[in-house]
Design a protein around this motif. Structure first.
Motif, PDB file in Angstrom:
ATOM      1  N   CYS A 260      12.829  -0.665   1.636  1.00  0.00           N
ATOM      2  CA  CYS A 260      12.169  -0.562   0.338  1.00  0.00           C
ATOM      3  C   CYS A 260      13.004   0.320  -0.580  1.00  0.00           C
ATOM      4  CB  CYS A 260      10.765   0.031   0.460  1.00  0.00           C
ATOM      5  SG  CYS A 260       9.582  -1.024   1.332  1.00  0.00           S
ATOM      6  N   GLY A 261      13.007  -0.031  -1.854  1.00  0.00           N
ATOM      7  CA  GLY A 261      13.714   0.760  -2.848  1.00  0.00           C
ATOM      8  C   GLY A 261      12.799   1.114  -4.010  1.00  0.00           C
ATOM      9  N   THR A 267       8.818   1.366 -10.000  1.00  0.00           N
ATOM     10  CA  THR A 267       8.141   0.374  -9.169  1.00  0.00           C
ATOM     11  C   THR A 267       8.896   0.236  -7.847  1.00  0.00           C
ATOM     12  OG1 THR A 267       9.413  -1.459 -10.109  1.00  0.00           O
ATOM     13  CG2 THR A 267       7.315  -0.886 -11.183  1.00  0.00           C
ATOM     14  N   ILE A 268       8.216  -0.323  -6.840  1.00  0.00           N
ATOM     15  CA  ILE A 268       8.800  -0.467  -5.504  1.00  0.00           C
ATOM     16  C   ILE A 268       9.103  -1.926  -5.220  1.00  0.00           C
ATOM     17  CG2 ILE A 268       8.340  -0.266  -3.019  1.00  0.00           C
ATOM     18  CD1 ILE A 268       6.755   2.236  -3.573  1.00  0.00           C
ATOM     19  N   THR A 269      10.280  -2.183  -4.669  1.00  0.00           N
ATOM     20  CA  THR A 269      10.675  -3.506  -4.198  1.00  0.00           C
ATOM     21  C   THR A 269      11.076  -3.395  -2.729  1.00  0.00           C
ATOM     22  OG1 THR A 269      11.453  -4.211  -6.374  1.00  0.00           O
ATOM     23  CG2 THR A 269      12.300  -5.409  -4.479  1.00  0.00           C
ATOM     24  N   CYS A 270      10.555  -4.285  -1.887  1.00  0.00           N
ATOM     25  CA  CYS A 270      10.887  -4.283  -0.463  1.00  0.00           C
ATOM     26  C   CYS A 270      11.487  -5.627  -0.067  1.00  0.00           C
ATOM     27  CB  CYS A 270       9.646  -4.005   0.384  1.00  0.00           C
ATOM     28  SG  CYS A 270       8.831  -2.426   0.042  1.00  0.00           S
ATOM     29  N   TRP A 271      12.250  -5.650   1.022  1.00  0.00           N
ATOM     30  CA  TRP A 271      12.857  -6.871   1.514  1.00  0.00           C
ATOM     31  C   TRP A 271      13.009  -6.768   3.037  1.00  0.00           C
ATOM     32  CZ3 TRP A 271      15.017  -3.119  -1.446  1.00  0.00           C
ATOM     33  CH2 TRP A 271      16.080  -2.392  -0.916  1.00  0.00           C
ATOM     34  N   GLY A 272      13.123  -7.965   3.661  1.00  0.00           N
ATOM     35  CA  GLY A 272      13.265  -7.994   5.110  1.00  0.00           C
ATOM     36  C   GLY A 272      12.022  -8.526   5.792  1.00  0.00           C
ATOM     37  N   GLN A 278       4.421  -5.798   5.371  1.00  0.00           N
ATOM     38  CA  GLN A 278       4.998  -4.480   5.100  1.00  0.00           C
ATOM     39  C   GLN A 278       6.042  -4.495   3.989  1.00  0.00           C
ATOM     40  OE1 GLN A 278       5.517  -6.425   7.765  1.00  0.00           O
ATOM     41  NE2 GLN A 278       7.272  -5.772   8.992  1.00  0.00           N
ATOM     42  N   ALA A 279       6.547  -5.695   3.628  1.00  0.00           N
ATOM     43  CA  ALA A 279       7.537  -5.796   2.557  1.00  0.00           C
ATOM     44  C   ALA A 279       6.918  -6.302   1.260  1.00  0.00           C
ATOM     45  CB  ALA A 279       8.680  -6.716   2.987  1.00  0.00           C
ATOM     46  N   GLY A 309       0.675  -3.273   4.827  1.00  0.00           N
ATOM     47  CA  GLY A 309       1.246  -3.837   6.049  1.00  0.00           C
ATOM     48  C   GLY A 309       0.256  -3.787   7.188  1.00  0.00           C
ATOM     49  N   ASP A 310       0.737  -3.685   8.408  1.00  0.00           N
ATOM     50  CA  ASP A 310      -0.090  -3.675   9.614  1.00  0.00           C
ATOM     51  C   ASP A 310      -1.064  -2.495   9.596  1.00  0.00           C
ATOM     52  OD1 ASP A 310      -1.085  -3.987  12.183  1.00  0.00           O
ATOM     53  OD2 ASP A 310       0.615  -2.975  13.111  1.00  0.00           O
ATOM     54  N   ASN A 311      -2.341  -2.783   9.822  1.00  0.00           N
ATOM     55  CA  ASN A 311      -3.367  -1.733   9.773  1.00  0.00           C
ATOM     56  C   ASN A 311      -3.951  -1.429  11.144  1.00  0.00           C
ATOM     57  OD1 ASN A 311      -4.975   0.173   8.404  1.00  0.00           O
ATOM     58  ND2 ASN A 311      -6.707  -1.247   8.370  1.00  0.00           N
TER      59      ASN A 311
END
Length: 691
Positions: A260-261, A267-272, A278-279, A309-311
């Motif tokens: 995540c960046g 703002t947040i951007t995630c990848w993968g 979670q992304a 993501g996973d809870n």
């Protein structure tokens, strides 16, 4: 944090070329080999040693070095800290001991298991650049599997040449940041390049070229934030986790299978990997991010935390309230609230989410345990199965803390490191010396020494604890940049660089100083050169010769060879209108030490920043002064310290300790003094790990 088990490894591993194998007798000495090996000739500058080893009852081989005495006898055995060869060691791979110093020579013992179960020994001397040289092979160098238990066997002698000393012009090899994970480690160098070491199965240690400001490592991969604010990742890419998004960012963090960046627009951007969502970052603005294996968390600008993501175990069910920091692990997280209390959530089968009461300045999470640094600088840990005493934090005062899989390390106020918990790979046996920062991987740890070199210890199965190393003679910190004076008198800067803040001029210097966005250096010809932001003239140094220079936020002052002071830059508060007279020293915040040992300060900012206790503080005689952001400290002729100004945010930076001192240094919101017994004590802000 990352949590996967690792096999017990008691030796450092060292990849190397094969060496011819020969036989060994099992009586009282290693058997001679007809292969080419070093003879025992020596001269006055060399040292003769031999390797000794014995089998223990648990099957491990203990080894040591034995130096020759002047009367042709053998001296006491020298035992390396890491000195046991495990019976489960892989065949053919060289393993290395911790280093030993014999006279002027630094060396380590290396050994490997052969296919016939014999152990081959050699000696490896250190080189000038802090790497290791060729292996020296004794003629008699094999330890047999049938050796009797408990009996020391010896090799034939070896001759060690003195370790070459580095030349003064050698380019230093220093770091500003270190970070560690399960099987590899990365460091951000002072020239803004990245160096990684350890496991390289997926290319995670093959760092890209270019300059970076931040680095984050995940499992089998790494990500860096470039100086142009773009992100570059490398290593395993099975789920696209190393294919960074385009755009500009201010932070990046790498998890197990996703990254995540934090963008410049907050703002947040995630990848993968996005199997658990979670992304899939939520909308809104954030100031910080933290990622784990199957979930991610962000600290919003309103100081609330959101996780996604996973809870499972409720790890994304964040409690209400305002926070200033967050840390995550595989299955639980902890947040530091604005009132300095800690709240944890998620998996709690070992009590790892049951934070104790009290006020803290930092928190960190391990696999099944958590730790917090209290406001009184003591450490408290909780959770864990108590099988390896991971929650039994040592007594004393600390400035920073980090956790691994099942061990933790703390940086004490005297800059030494203490570790505790799981120690199967010696990751809890911190080396001696002084450090400024620490980080812990799953089963190894690393520290940044006061000389800015890196030392690592613990599991070295893939070389993750073999750090490169080097030196500076002085360092100066600006708002978002730093500059260091090398041993060859050249300057290296790093950090944020929008206006050339980190582009120092060529040439040789004797001193450096940094303001908010500019820096200045005193050349060997006693002229001053400045660089960086010059919107107020703060980087336009006057002509002439000087003996000292001091940079404030937007102005600079120099002490001329005739002992008068000249200032330049912003003058909104008359801070460049220096007083007449002769001085022997200058400090930031526009204060000078006169030849009669009294202190004079100037500028209208004096009335607002230093009005508290100013009149009383300036009475008497001093031998040195040093200034922080809103406080100044002086070393009196009776060797006591007096500070004045403001205790901004109630950090206590003005409250100097009692006793006698020989030196004083004040920074933004803290100060440190060197006592007459050569110990160091600091006071003021502890939230940055410096008090």
């Amino acid at each position: 944090m990352r949590r996967f088990g690792v096999p017990t490894v008691l030796w450092k591993q060292l990849a190397g070329a094969g060496v011819a194998a020969l036989s060994l007798a099992a009586i009282a000495a290693f058997v001679p080999s007809p292969a080419a090996a070093q003879d025992s000739t020596s001269n006055d500058t060399t040292a003769q040693v031999r390797i000794v080893a014995r089998k223990l009852e648990n099957g491990r081989i203990e080894f040591a070095l034995q130096p020759a005495e002047t009367d042709n006898t053998w001296g006491d055995r020298l035992l390396p800290k890491t000195r046991y060869f495990p019976p489960t060691a892989p065949t053919g791979r060289w393993l290395a001991s911790s280093p030993l110093t014999i006279g002027t020579t630094k060396a380590r013992i290396v050994a490997r298991k052969l296919e016939n179960d014999r152990i081959e020994f050699a000696l490896q001397p250190a080189k000038t650049d802090n790497t290791w040289g060729d292996r020296l092979l004794p003629k008699t160098r094999y330890f047999p599997p049938t050796a009797p238990t408990g009996r020391w066997l010896v090799s034939s002698p070896l001759t060690l040449e003195p370790t070459p000393q580095p030349t003064p012009t050698r380019t230093p090899n220093q770091f500003t940041t270190i970070t560690a994970i399960e099987n590899h480690t990365c460091g951000l160098r002072t020239d803004k390049t990245i160096t990684c070491w350890g496991n390289n199965d997926y290319g995670q240690t093959e760092t890209p070229k270019g300059q970076f400001t931040t680095i984050s490592i995940g499992r089998s991969r790494s990500c860096g934030l470039r100086t142009d604010k773009t992100i570059k990742c490398w290593g395993v890419n099975s789920n696209g986790q190393s294919k960074a998004q385009e755009g500009q960012f201010t932070a990046v963090t790498a998890g197990y299978g996703h990254s995540c960046g934090l963008r410049t627009n907050k703002t947040i951007t995630c990848w993968g990997n996005n199997l658990w969502g979670q992304a899939r970052a939520p909308q809104g603005q954030f100031t910080a991010i933290a990622v784990s294996q199957t979930y991610s968390c962000g600290l919003r600008i309103n100081k609330t935390i959101t996780c996604w993501g996973d809870n499972f175990n409720g790890k994304t069910e964040v409690p209400e309230g305002e926070f200033t920091a967050i840390t995550v692990d595989l299955s639980h997280s902890c947040g530091l609230r604005t009132d300095k209390t800690i709240t944890c959530w998620g998996r709690n089968d070992y009590g790892q989410a049951e934070a104790p009461q009290g006020q803290f300045t930092a928190t960190t999470t391990g696999w099944l345990h958590s730790c917090g640094l209290r406001t009184d600088k003591t450490i408290t840990c909780w959770g864990g199965d108590d099988s390896n005493k991971r929650t039994e934090a040592p007594e004393g005062q600390f400035t920073a803390i980090t956790t691994g899989q099942a061990h933790s390390c703390g940086l004490r106020t005297d800059k030494t490191i203490t570790c505790w918990g799981n120690n199967h790979s010696y990751q809890a046996e911190a080396p001696e010396g002084q450090f400024t920062a620490i980080t812990a991987g799953d089963s190894h740890s690393c520290g940044l020494r006061t000389d800015k070199t890196i030392t690592c210890w613990g599991n070295n199965r893939t070389g993750q604890a073999e750090a490169p190393g080097v030196q500076f003679t002085a360092i100066a910190t600006g708002q978002n940049h730093l500059c260091g004076l090398r041993a060859d008198k050249t300057i290296r800067c790093w950090g944020y660089n929008p206006l050339g803040w980190t582009n120092p001029p060529e040439g040789q210097f004797t001193a450096i100083t940094a303001g908010y966005r500019h820096s200045c250096g005193l050349r060997t010809d006693k002229t001053i050169t400045c660089w960086g932001d010059n919107d107020l003239g703060q980087a336009e140094a006057p002509k002439g010769q000087f003996t000292a220079v001091s940079a404030e936020a937007w102005d600079t002052c120099g002490l001329r060879t005739n002992k008068t002071i000249t200032c330049w830059g912003r003058n909104t508060d008359s801070q460049t209108e220096s007083p007449e007279g002769q001085f022997t020293a200058i400090g930031s915040n526009n204060c000078g030490l006169r030849t009669n040992k009294t202190i004079t300060c100037w500028g209208d900012s004096l009335n607002s920043f230093f009005v508290e206790a100013l009149g009383e503080a300036l009475e008497g005689q001093f031998t040195a002064i040093s200034a922080g952001t809103m406080h100044i400290c002086g070393l009196r002729t009776n060797k006591t310290i007096t500070c004045w100004g403001r205790n901004i945010y109630a950090y206590g930076q003005r409250e100097a300790p009692e006793g006698q001192f020989t030196a004083i240094s004040a920074e933004a919101r803290y100060a440190c003094g060197l006592r007459t017994d050569n110990t160091i004590i600091c006071w003021g802000d502890t939230n940055l790990g410096i008090g």
